[in-house]
Design a protein around this motif. Structure first.
Motif, PDB file in Angstrom:
ATOM      1  N   ASP A 259       0.782  -1.264   0.084  1.00  0.00           N
ATOM      2  CA  ASP A 259       0.066   0.151  -0.022  1.00  0.00           C
ATOM      3  C   ASP A 259       0.861   1.236  -0.100  1.00  0.00           C
ATOM      4  N   LEU A 260       1.043   1.808  -1.223  1.00  0.00           N
ATOM      5  CA  LEU A 260       1.994   2.927  -1.395  1.00  0.00           C
ATOM      6  C   LEU A 260       1.317   4.065  -1.750  1.00  0.00           C
ATOM      7  N   PRO A 261       1.617   5.304  -1.525  1.00  0.00           N
ATOM      8  CA  PRO A 261       1.074   6.586  -1.907  1.00  0.00           C
ATOM      9  C   PRO A 261       1.146   6.763  -3.337  1.00  0.00           C
ATOM     10  N   GLU A 262       0.090   7.483  -4.033  1.00  0.00           N
ATOM     11  CA  GLU A 262       0.123   7.748  -5.396  1.00  0.00           C
ATOM     12  C   GLU A 262       0.878   8.954  -5.867  1.00  0.00           C
ATOM     13  N   THR A 263       1.222   9.483  -4.855  1.00  0.00           N
ATOM     14  CA  THR A 263       2.270  10.808  -5.208  1.00  0.00           C
ATOM     15  C   THR A 263       3.447  10.492  -5.796  1.00  0.00           C
ATOM     16  N   ARG A 264       4.085  11.327  -6.082  1.00  0.00           N
ATOM     17  CA  ARG A 264       5.572  11.179  -6.805  1.00  0.00           C
ATOM     18  C   ARG A 264       6.504  12.123  -5.997  1.00  0.00           C
ATOM     19  N   GLU A 265       6.763  11.845  -4.816  1.00  0.00           N
ATOM     20  CA  GLU A 265       8.067  12.395  -4.115  1.00  0.00           C
ATOM     21  C   GLU A 265       9.310  11.691  -4.517  1.00  0.00           C
ATOM     22  N   THR A 266      10.173  12.540  -4.491  1.00  0.00           N
ATOM     23  CA  THR A 266      11.481  12.204  -5.063  1.00  0.00           C
ATOM     24  C   THR A 266      12.564  11.990  -4.020  1.00  0.00           C
ATOM     25  N   VAL A 267      13.456  10.955  -4.209  1.00  0.00           N
ATOM     26  CA  VAL A 267      14.692  10.804  -3.405  1.00  0.00           C
ATOM     27  C   VAL A 267      15.750  10.885  -4.374  1.00  0.00           C
ATOM     28  N   ARG A 268      16.931  10.821  -3.694  1.00  0.00           N
ATOM     29  CA  ARG A 268      18.299  10.839  -4.222  1.00  0.00           C
ATOM     30  C   ARG A 268      19.092   9.509  -3.836  1.00  0.00           C
ATOM     31  N   ALA A 269      19.182   8.616  -4.619  1.00  0.00           N
ATOM     32  CA  ALA A 269      19.688   7.317  -4.042  1.00  0.00           C
ATOM     33  C   ALA A 269      20.210   6.450  -5.186  1.00  0.00           C
ATOM     34  N   ASP A 270      20.867   5.232  -4.647  1.00  0.00           N
ATOM     35  CA  ASP A 270      21.047   4.064  -5.705  1.00  0.00           C
ATOM     36  C   ASP A 270      19.769   3.098  -5.802  1.00  0.00           C
ATOM     37  N   GLU A 271      19.182   3.296  -6.949  1.00  0.00           N
ATOM     38  CA  GLU A 271      17.923   2.531  -7.270  1.00  0.00           C
ATOM     39  C   GLU A 271      18.056   1.104  -6.842  1.00  0.00           C
TER      40      GLU A 271
END
Length: 267
Positions: free
Chosen positions: A109-121
């Motif tokens: 169950d994940l949000p439908e929003t598009r917050e970004t992170v900076r990471a090694d995917e």
């Protein structure tokens, strides 16, 4: 006479991982060569070769985990800015489908929003998959593992929970110790115990954290990861890349719960 205990020191972690990969490369090459002549394989030989393939994936999981659990540092060129929830949803949906075939239930169950992170995917997904694998180890038969996402302040929070018997309070302090692994009955488990150390290492090197909350009704691994206000540099493909790469973390980390992909597709 007491046997000497083999200890893997951090300085040796990368060397051990590299040394394991050399024979593994040969092993998978031989499997691929045999699989290319599938018409010559009897059902028995096909079954035996599938067993060899699974053993290869188990060893690859160990090789992937040894160095990362103790010495992982994200390379600058591996760090990208991307929408966290769509990326996580791709990997979790692929895992849900594969686990379902083998009889294990994964929900998310994940949000439908598009917050970004900076990471090694890839390493971030590897960390989450290790937490799912640990939860599957603890889950009672017929129960599911659940992954939930939320935003708390400037942090993305990912929670992986199971409905197993929980972890005894006196063992919570030791769950992050490498090479220590116990089953649900508190007995030594046939695993190096690198999943939780690896996940914590990955999250902490990205500025986040991992903590374990456990009761008699189950255990939750609570991950936090700082949000990033930068825009993604590239548009992502909607196709789940983890299903296409037969050596992706999806197959290596979850190899105990899914059928490893056959080296050649069926006609």
């Amino acid at each position: 006479m007491e046997q000497d205990k083999l200890e893997y020191k951090p300085d040796y972690a990368s060397a051990v991982s590299t040394a394991m990969r050399r024979p593994l490369t040969d092993l998978f090459s031989h499997i691929r060569s045999l699989a290319a002549h599938e018409e010559l394989l009897t059902p028995y030989l096909r079954q035996e070769l599938e067993g060899v393939l699974l053993s290869g994936y188990r060893l690859l999981r160990v090789a992937d985990s040894i160095s990362a659990a103790e010495k992982y540092e994200p390379a600058e060129n591996a760090m990208t800015v991307f929408p966290l929830w769509p990326h996580l949803r791709e990997g979790l949906e692929a895992a849900r489908l594969l686990l379902g075939v083998s009889g294990s239930t994964l929900q998310y169950d994940l949000p439908e929003t598009r917050e970004t992170v900076r990471a090694d995917e890839e390493m971030l997904m590897r960390a989450v998959l290790h937490l799912i694998s640990n939860a599957l180890d603890a889950a009672e038969d017929g129960t599911s593992v659940t992954v939930r996402g939320s935003i708390v302040g400037e942090q993305a929070v990912i929670t992986v929970s199971d409905t197993g018997c929980g972890i005894a309070p006196d063992r919570l302090d030791s769950v992050f110790e490498p090479y220590t692994s116990l089953n649900r009955d508190g007995l030594p488990y046939q695993s190096l115990g690198l999943g939780l150390p690896l996940a914590r290492r990955v999250l902490e090197t990205h500025g986040g954290s991992l903590r374990i909350v456990s009761t008699g009704e189950g255990t939750a691994a609570v991950c936090s990861l700082p949000l990033c206000n930068e825009l993604p540099a590239l548009l992502r493909s909607p196709a789940p890349p983890y299903l296409q790469d037969t050596f992706s973390p999806l197959y290596t980390v979850l190899c105990e719960y899914i059928t490893p992909p056959w080296p050649y597709s069926q006609p």
